[in-house]
Scaffold this active site. Structure first.
Site, short mmCIF file in Angstrom:
data_model
loop_
_atom_site.label_atom_id
_atom_site.label_comp_id
_atom_site.label_asym_id
_atom_site.label_seq_id
_atom_site.Cartn_x
_atom_site.Cartn_y
_atom_site.Cartn_z
N GLU A 135 0.85 -1.21 0.07
CA GLU A 135 0.18 0.05 -0.13
C GLU A 135 0.88 1.11 0.06
O GLU A 135 0.64 2.25 -0.77
CB GLU A 135 -0.83 -0.04 1.20
CG GLU A 135 -2.24 -0.92 1.07
CD GLU A 135 -1.87 -2.46 1.39
OE1 GLU A 135 -0.74 -2.65 1.72
OE2 GLU A 135 -2.54 -3.23 0.99
N HIS A 177 -11.45 -4.44 8.74
CA HIS A 177 -12.00 -4.17 7.20
C HIS A 177 -13.36 -3.32 7.23
O HIS A 177 -14.10 -3.75 6.39
CB HIS A 177 -12.36 -5.76 6.68
CG HIS A 177 -10.99 -6.11 6.25
ND1 HIS A 177 -10.03 -6.53 6.86
CD2 HIS A 177 -10.53 -6.68 4.90
CE1 HIS A 177 -8.84 -6.89 6.14
NE2 HIS A 177 -9.57 -7.45 4.79
#
Ligand SMILES: Cc1ncc(C[n+]2csc(CCOP(=O)(O)OP(=O)(O)O)c2C)c(N)n1
Length: 763
Positions: free
Chosen positions: A494, A563
């Site tokens: 990321e 999440h």
């Protein structure tokens, strides 16, 4: 296919200190002219003089400046001892090549600027100097004047002056001169390795023959973004059959191994290898052509970087070089080094001090005699002293311009002709409409297709976005339409995804990168918040960062604490970045298209729960402006404000309030959090006298607090009740359905808050 053949892996040998030539050898071989040799010496002297000036300033021993009462404030990360690394490396690349640098980057800035002065045409130089006196100059006089200016602008930036390269916004740790290919020093250790890699991605994309040289210290080679960047740069897909054109990223990673991190020692303490060049073997089969080089010898550095440059220009990059050198000072001038260094060690390194060694070679080779070398040193010192005095007297930036360059107004209204008709491989699978409707996800896809057709500079990458179409299938079909040059899978990195996006955006691309879940922003926090958001400002407006980061928010699916988070408040707390949160398919398309054309970095937040909702979306090319809220329903009793998923619950709540309670709520969907449309909010609150601000994030510290507080500040006299705030519970998103339902706000939470606001105010 399965392959369990027993064998051993072998790694390419990494040459260590193989350079064995003298200046005389280089001159004899025609690899260097006497004038070039003198340039190298002058540039190293200039780097040295710059660092000495800081030392003297701290000791208050620069007479004229002390008399003026000038006090230097700011960091004192000196690179004395590393002159050969900066000068040898920059001296081996072109002025149009890019560099990125570090918190200890004065030398790199000075050296890169000198290369540009030597190589620019006279006309370019006059333009660059930009003052009327330069118009009359030519030849050596012009170049000397340019050197004065370069040293002046560098020192002025260090002093935070308006004439500095970054108009006093960056300072020494963020100094950049985009006009000479210097994309910026970076106060975050390793912070610029992603940017450099992204700039190389863009050079490869545009096939412009340029390269990027990325300076970073030994400390940075234990840092996540650096290791992610090396892996990103070494991906097979740039050189194997997946590639449109087999060409490795044109980047040279230069490890400036000055033996120490801050104080921790690379060898024997905080790493497990003697030479960090070994890292190269972990990233590709060529071990990144790694070499270990004597970084105290300017000719060895120059030779090694020149060979590296040749390799990367042939498409054989990336290349890794470790320059072994020494920094004579501690981390900064407040570090006396006594706790962790031996005097004998420093004395031994003094024996190979780069300027002394090279001056000796200059004399031995007959390029100049001792008096001439001394005269050069004095000229350099004089230039620096005069520049420092001029910089100390120069104007400060205007305090009323504090906010200038936090955001830019620029927007890609037109696309340059060369990018306006990109090729496609096949017709894009555009969504089919039923009653003019498509899904939110299809609207995003359509926006991406339209913008990629409009502008070749738009590229899309992220984890699994190519063949698979992304975890939520938003990008499915882009690869087949545009090919892997413009749509590719990234490693699960990321930080590198965002960091390369920043570097690409600074250098001509308009990347749209995907973060699968917004929870993963924390993996990329530095690149988002310290790099993407800050570079327009820190460079004093020299660059823009037209990067879109699409990130999705889970919740309501039992995915638990890592999440499911709505994290937009982190980005709203970081000036320099737009934050956009669409709730309808229409807005998804119109806002994404605007975000892609905007020159500010945009965090584009998509709720996963909305991907399959349908709505009317015109087929034509329309934009929804960033920073303009939508009033979803007009009303007179209470204003409800929210964004993204909760906009739908707000609309349901509005119906319940009207049908069951006779309350007419005005419903505002913000659409953009930054810029924030306070005008629409205030107009409504002044009418209704009551406000409820809702969002999906946990309540404490959410963006509702900012909106509520601004309503109270700006419309207090109109309020009949306290502004109510709604969010998830201050808890970790739980897996259990029962718990998650209790955790998330819903229609009823909004209804109850609105009722309370109305009844508390005695409606
Ligand atoms: C991410 C990050 N961690 C820690 C620091 C504090 N810090 C500044 S310089 C430095 C040492 C860096 O070592 P190296 O990369 O070898 O460069 P050098 O300072 O030796 O030039 C540290 C730990 C920082 N600026 N950024």
């Amino acid at each position: 296919m399965p392959d369990f053949e027993p064998r051993e892996l072998k790694f390419p040998a990494i040459p260590v200190f193989q350079y064995d030539r003298s200046l005389q050898d280089e001159l004899d071989a025609g690899a260097l002219s006497p004038a070039e040799a003198l340039d190298l010496l002058e540039w190293m002297m200039s780097v040295h003089a710059f660092e000495q000036m800081i030392l003297s300033l701290r000791m208050q021993s620069v007479e004229p400046l002390r008399e003026m009462g000038f006090k230097y404030r700011g960091p004192t990360h000196l690179s004395t001892g590393q002159e050969a690394a900066s000068v040898g490396a920059c001296g081996a690349i072109r002025w149009t090549d890019y560099i990125t640098s570090t918190h200890r980057g004065h030398g790199d800035a000075i050296a890169k600027g000198y290369v540009a002065i030597r190589e620019r045409t006279e006309e370019e130089l006059r333009d660059w100097i930009g003052s009327p006196d330069a118009a009359k100059l030519s030849g050596d006089e012009l170049r000397e004047r340019a050197k004065d200016e370069h040293v002046y602008r560098t020192i002025a930036e260090l002093f935070g002056k308006a004439d500095g390269y970054c108009r006093g916004r960056g300072g020494g740790m963020h100094i950049a001169d985009f006009s000479s290919g210097h994309l910026g020093a970076n106060a975050i250790v390793g912070g610029s390795t992603g940017i450099a890699t992204g700039a190389a991605l863009s050079r490869r994309y545009f096939r412009d023959g340029g390269l990027v040289l990325c300076f970073a210290g030994d400390g940075a080679y234990s840092n996540g973004i650096t290791l992610e960047s090396l892996n990103f740069a070494c991906q097979d897909q740039f050189t194997n059959e997946l590639a449109d054109e087999k060409c490795g990223l044109p980047i040279i990673y230069v490890i400036v191994n000055n033996q120490y991190g801050m104080t921790g020692q690379q060898r024997g303490e905080v790493s497990g290898v003697d030479y960090l060049a070994r890292r190269g073997a972990g990233f590709n089969e060529e071990a990144m052509h790694a070499e270990v080089v004597n970084g105290m010898d300017v000719l060895a550095v120059r030779d090694s970087i020149a060979r590296a440059a040749e390799l990367v220009r042939q498409g054989k990059g990336p290349v890794l070089r470790e320059l072994i050198c020494y920094r004579y000072h501690g981390h900064s001038l407040s570090d006396p080094r006594t706790e962790y260094r031996a005097k004998e060690e420093e004395a031994a390194w003094r024996e190979c001090e780069p300027i002394t060694v090279f001056s000796r070679q200059i004399v031995e080779a007959g390029v100049a005699d001792e008096e001439e070398v001394e005269a050069l040193r004095q000229r350099v010192e004089k230039r620096h002293e005069e520049a420092a005095i001029r910089a100390a007297k120069a104007a400060d930036p205007d305090a009323s311009e504090l906010l200038r360059f936090v955001y830019t107004d620029s927007f890609a209204v037109d696309v340059p002709k060369e990018y306006a008709s990109p090729k496609t491989l096949e017709a894009p699978p555009l969504p089919k409409r039923k009653d003019g409707q498509i899904t939110f996800k299809e609207a995003l896809f359509e926006a991406l297709v339209e913008e990629m057709l409009r502008d070749e500079r738009v590229v899309v990458y992220g984890e699994d976005v190519a063949d698979y179409g992304g975890a939520f299938k938003v990008t499915k079909g882009l690869l087949e339409t545009f090919g892997r040059r413009r749509v590719f899978n990234a490693p699960i990195s990321e930080a590198a995804i965002i960091g390369t996006g920043v570097g690409g955006a600074m250098t001509g691309l308009r990347p749209v990168v995907e973060l699968m879940y917004s929870d993963f922003e924390f993996q990329a926090g530095d690149q988002l918040f310290n790099q993407a958001a800050k570079w327009h400002y820190m460079s004093g407006g020299q660059t823009t960062v037209p990067l879109v980061v699409r990130s999705s928010v889970g919740a309501g699916k039992g995915y638990g604490g890592q999440h499911s988070q709505a994290l937009e408040a982190h980005a709203t707390h970081t000036p320099g970045m737009y934050v956009v949160c669409p709730a309808t398919p229409y807005d998804a398309k119109g806002l994404l298209k605007s975000a892609i054309r905007d020159d500010n970095p945009v965090l584009f937040v998509e709720s996963q729960a909305l991907y399959n909702i349908k709505g009317k979306v015109p087929e034509d090319d329309f934009l929804v402006p960033l920073g303009k809220a939508a009033v979803r329903r007009e009303g007179k009793d209470v204003t409800i404000i929210t964004w993204s998923l909760l906009a739908h619950q707000m609309i349901e709540a509005g119906e319940v309030l009207a049908s069951q309670h006779g309350i007419e709520a005005e419903l505002i969907d913000l659409r953009s959090l930054v810029p924030l449309d306070m005008e629409t909010i205030l107009n409504s609150v002044r009418k209704t006298g009551r406000a409820v601000v809702a969002c999906q994030a946990c309540r404490t510290g959410s963006y509702t607090a900012e909106v509520a507080s601004r309503i109270q500040e700006e419309a207090f006299d109109y309020l009949d009740a306290p502004v109510a705030r709604i969010g998830s519970a201050d808890a970790i998103s739980p897996q259990s359905e029962v718990l998650e339902k209790a955790y998330l706000p819903d229609v009823d939470t909004i209804v109850q808050a609105a009722l309370q606001a109305c009844y508390a105010a005695g409606r």
